[in-house]
Design a protein around this motif. Structure first.
Motif, PDB file in Angstrom:
ATOM      1  N   SER A  62     -82.778 -29.437 -44.970  1.00  9.95           N
ATOM      2  CA  SER A  62     -83.046 -28.756 -46.192  1.00  9.95           C
ATOM      3  C   SER A  62     -83.022 -30.178 -46.834  1.00  9.95           C
ATOM      4  O   SER A  62     -82.848 -31.170 -46.511  1.00  9.95           O
ATOM      5  CB  SER A  62     -81.721 -28.195 -46.713  1.00  9.95           C
ATOM      6  OG  SER A  62     -80.418 -28.986 -46.340  1.00  9.95           O
ATOM      7  N   LEU A  65     -89.141 -31.857 -49.400  1.00 13.81           N
ATOM      8  CA  LEU A  65     -90.478 -31.494 -48.359  1.00 13.81           C
ATOM      9  C   LEU A  65     -91.269 -32.841 -48.920  1.00 13.81           C
ATOM     10  O   LEU A  65     -91.680 -32.687 -50.036  1.00 13.81           O
ATOM     11  CB  LEU A  65     -90.734 -30.270 -48.628  1.00 13.81           C
ATOM     12  CG  LEU A  65     -91.962 -30.246 -47.282  1.00 13.81           C
ATOM     13  CD1 LEU A  65     -91.566 -30.128 -45.937  1.00 13.81           C
ATOM     14  CD2 LEU A  65     -92.419 -28.806 -47.990  1.00 13.81           C
ATOM     15  N   ALA A  99     -98.201 -22.612 -49.507  1.00 14.96           N
ATOM     16  CA  ALA A  99     -97.411 -22.932 -48.192  1.00 14.96           C
ATOM     17  C   ALA A  99     -98.083 -21.958 -47.125  1.00 14.96           C
ATOM     18  O   ALA A  99     -98.114 -20.675 -47.236  1.00 14.96           O
ATOM     19  CB  ALA A  99     -96.008 -22.618 -48.321  1.00 14.96           C
ATOM     20  N   VAL A 105     -89.701 -18.350 -44.870  1.00 17.68           N
ATOM     21  CA  VAL A 105     -89.589 -19.713 -45.620  1.00 17.68           C
ATOM     22  C   VAL A 105     -88.976 -19.498 -46.864  1.00 17.68           C
ATOM     23  O   VAL A 105     -89.263 -18.449 -47.375  1.00 17.68           O
ATOM     24  CB  VAL A 105     -91.054 -20.420 -45.851  1.00 17.68           C
ATOM     25  CG1 VAL A 105     -91.877 -19.489 -46.874  1.00 17.68           C
ATOM     26  CG2 VAL A 105     -90.643 -21.847 -46.454  1.00 17.68           C
ATOM     27  N   GLN A 106     -88.165 -20.292 -47.326  1.00 13.85           N
ATOM     28  CA  GLN A 106     -87.487 -20.016 -48.715  1.00 13.85           C
ATOM     29  C   GLN A 106     -87.460 -21.689 -49.174  1.00 13.85           C
ATOM     30  O   GLN A 106     -86.897 -22.507 -48.491  1.00 13.85           O
ATOM     31  CB  GLN A 106     -86.213 -19.672 -48.632  1.00 13.85           C
ATOM     32  CG  GLN A 106     -85.512 -19.565 -50.016  1.00 13.85           C
ATOM     33  CD  GLN A 106     -84.168 -18.876 -50.128  1.00 13.85           C
ATOM     34  OE1 GLN A 106     -83.589 -18.499 -48.885  1.00 13.85           O
ATOM     35  NE2 GLN A 106     -83.716 -18.197 -51.015  1.00 13.85           N
ATOM     36  N   CYS A 107     -88.066 -21.756 -50.323  1.00 18.86           N
ATOM     37  CA  CYS A 107     -88.138 -23.075 -50.991  1.00 18.86           C
ATOM     38  C   CYS A 107     -88.026 -23.016 -52.520  1.00 18.86           C
ATOM     39  O   CYS A 107     -88.383 -21.834 -52.854  1.00 18.86           O
ATOM     40  CB  CYS A 107     -89.167 -24.053 -50.445  1.00 18.86           C
ATOM     41  SG  CYS A 107     -90.900 -23.307 -50.616  1.00 18.86           S
ATOM     42  N   ASN A 149     -88.346 -28.464 -52.619  1.00 20.21           N
ATOM     43  CA  ASN A 149     -86.994 -28.354 -51.823  1.00 20.21           C
ATOM     44  C   ASN A 149     -86.870 -27.187 -50.934  1.00 20.21           C
ATOM     45  O   ASN A 149     -87.220 -26.031 -51.446  1.00 20.21           O
ATOM     46  CB  ASN A 149     -85.948 -28.373 -52.858  1.00 20.21           C
ATOM     47  CG  ASN A 149     -84.437 -28.887 -52.550  1.00 20.21           C
ATOM     48  OD1 ASN A 149     -84.556 -30.075 -52.394  1.00 20.21           O
ATOM     49  ND2 ASN A 149     -83.672 -28.209 -52.078  1.00 20.21           N
ATOM     50  N   MET A 150     -86.433 -27.717 -49.680  1.00 20.65           N
ATOM     51  CA  MET A 150     -86.487 -26.665 -48.676  1.00 20.65           C
ATOM     52  C   MET A 150     -85.038 -26.004 -48.563  1.00 20.65           C
ATOM     53  O   MET A 150     -84.114 -27.132 -48.847  1.00 20.65           O
ATOM     54  CB  MET A 150     -86.840 -27.305 -47.510  1.00 20.65           C
ATOM     55  CG  MET A 150     -88.380 -27.448 -47.174  1.00 20.65           C
ATOM     56  SD  MET A 150     -89.303 -26.089 -47.490  1.00 20.65           S
ATOM     57  CE  MET A 150     -89.045 -25.244 -46.064  1.00 20.65           C
ATOM     58  N   TRP A 151     -84.637 -24.937 -48.342  1.00 21.51           N
ATOM     59  CA  TRP A 151     -83.407 -24.439 -47.827  1.00 21.51           C
ATOM     60  C   TRP A 151     -82.796 -24.728 -46.473  1.00 21.51           C
ATOM     61  O   TRP A 151     -81.743 -24.806 -46.404  1.00 21.51           O
ATOM     62  CB  TRP A 151     -83.246 -23.140 -48.255  1.00 21.51           C
ATOM     63  CG  TRP A 151     -82.673 -22.745 -49.601  1.00 21.51           C
ATOM     64  CD1 TRP A 151     -81.478 -22.198 -49.775  1.00 21.51           C
ATOM     65  CD2 TRP A 151     -83.496 -22.922 -50.652  1.00 21.51           C
ATOM     66  NE1 TRP A 151     -81.378 -22.066 -51.362  1.00 21.51           N
ATOM     67  CE2 TRP A 151     -82.465 -22.434 -51.853  1.00 21.51           C
ATOM     68  CE3 TRP A 151     -84.910 -23.295 -51.054  1.00 21.51           C
ATOM     69  CZ2 TRP A 151     -82.966 -22.209 -53.286  1.00 21.51           C
ATOM     70  CZ3 TRP A 151     -85.172 -23.180 -52.372  1.00 21.51           C
ATOM     71  CH2 TRP A 151     -84.129 -22.838 -53.635  1.00 21.51           C
ATOM     72  N   ARG A 155     -85.058 -20.595 -42.494  1.00 22.63           N
ATOM     73  CA  ARG A 155     -85.692 -20.560 -43.654  1.00 22.63           C
ATOM     74  C   ARG A 155     -86.634 -21.684 -43.724  1.00 22.63           C
ATOM     75  O   ARG A 155     -87.133 -22.053 -45.164  1.00 22.63           O
ATOM     76  CB  ARG A 155     -84.844 -20.316 -44.990  1.00 22.63           C
ATOM     77  CG  ARG A 155     -84.037 -19.301 -44.837  1.00 22.63           C
ATOM     78  CD  ARG A 155     -83.265 -19.164 -45.924  1.00 22.63           C
ATOM     79  NE  ARG A 155     -81.932 -20.031 -45.917  1.00 22.63           N
ATOM     80  CZ  ARG A 155     -81.094 -20.363 -46.765  1.00 22.63           C
ATOM     81  NH1 ARG A 155     -80.924 -19.603 -47.899  1.00 22.63           N
ATOM     82  NH2 ARG A 155     -80.160 -21.126 -46.635  1.00 22.63           N
ATOM     83  N   ASN A 156     -87.231 -22.347 -42.874  1.00 18.26           N
ATOM     84  CA  ASN A 156     -88.036 -23.369 -42.751  1.00 18.26           C
ATOM     85  C   ASN A 156     -89.353 -23.299 -41.871  1.00 18.26           C
ATOM     86  O   ASN A 156     -89.901 -24.377 -41.648  1.00 18.26           O
ATOM     87  CB  ASN A 156     -87.308 -24.656 -42.208  1.00 18.26           C
ATOM     88  CG  ASN A 156     -86.983 -24.500 -40.766  1.00 18.26           C
ATOM     89  OD1 ASN A 156     -86.928 -23.264 -40.225  1.00 18.26           O
ATOM     90  ND2 ASN A 156     -86.513 -25.533 -40.241  1.00 18.26           N
ATOM     91  N   ILE A 158     -92.497 -23.392 -42.452  1.00 15.91           N
ATOM     92  CA  ILE A 158     -93.552 -23.731 -43.146  1.00 15.91           C
ATOM     93  C   ILE A 158     -94.198 -24.776 -42.367  1.00 15.91           C
ATOM     94  O   ILE A 158     -93.692 -25.421 -41.735  1.00 15.91           O
ATOM     95  CB  ILE A 158     -93.095 -24.362 -44.532  1.00 15.91           C
ATOM     96  CG1 ILE A 158     -94.310 -24.583 -45.639  1.00 15.91           C
ATOM     97  CG2 ILE A 158     -92.619 -25.845 -44.340  1.00 15.91           C
ATOM     98  CD1 ILE A 158     -93.985 -25.042 -47.027  1.00 15.91           C
TER      99      ILE A 158
END
Length: 174
Positions: A62, A65, A99, A105-107, A149-151, A155-156, A158
């Motif tokens: 996290s 990025l 993205a 994905v969550q960012c 910002n990545m979680w 959730r990554n 990307i």
């Protein structure tokens, strides 16, 4: 434009603008590297476009990025080493994240450590490639920081490939 003449000299990527006025000749020197777009622009323009490298796809952690491939960095505010834009000139800025997603994905776009806008996208259960986008306009003062910002794990999803870009873009609009 009386008594005004200009001389450009590109020796060692430095140019001089020679200005004539009523008091004589005045020289103004500015450092500028033509073609790279990462030095302070004579026009005061601040804008950047950076892409995710293929090898940075599916980040494991996290946090920030890092978009390491810089296409444009007018004004020099974006750091490909850190992934953080540091505002060189205050004003209104427009930021966009496009993205490529394969999974979930969550960012978010962060400003000075806090969320401005966030994005959650999933292609599950079919797991197909899609593009998710988020953008915002924020007011910045000199030295404010902005990043994606990545979680983190789960959730990554990307990614970037030769045919699919994930990009982070910022431009000063006023």
């Amino acid at each position: 434009m009386n008594n005004f003449s200009t001389c450009l000299c590109w020796s060692a990527c430095i140019y001089s603008i020679l200005l004539h006025d009523n008091n004589g000749l005045q020289a103004l020197k500015m450092a500028y590297t033509p073609g790279r777009g990462d030095s302070i622009s004579p026009s005061g323009t601040v804008a950047f476009t950076a892409k995710l490298k293929d090898c940075d796809s599916y980040p494991k952690d996290s946090g920030v990025l890092r978009f390491a491939t810089v296409l444009l960095n007018e004004g020099g505010g974006y750091s490909p080493e850190t992934g953080i834009f540091t505002c060189p000139t205050g004003g209104l800025y427009h930021f966009t994240l496009h993205a490529s997603v394969y999974g979930r994905v969550q960012c978010a776009i962060f400003k000075n450590g806090g969320t401005v806008v966030s994005l959650y996208h999933t292609t599950l259960p079919d797991k197909c490639s899609q593009v998710a986008s988020v953008s915002c306009v924020v007011k910045l003062v000199e030295n404010d920081t902005v990043w994606v910002n990545m979680w983190g794990p789960g959730r990554n999803d990307i990614f970037a490939t030769e045919d699919n870009d994930t990009v982070f873009v910022g431009v000063r609009v006023g």
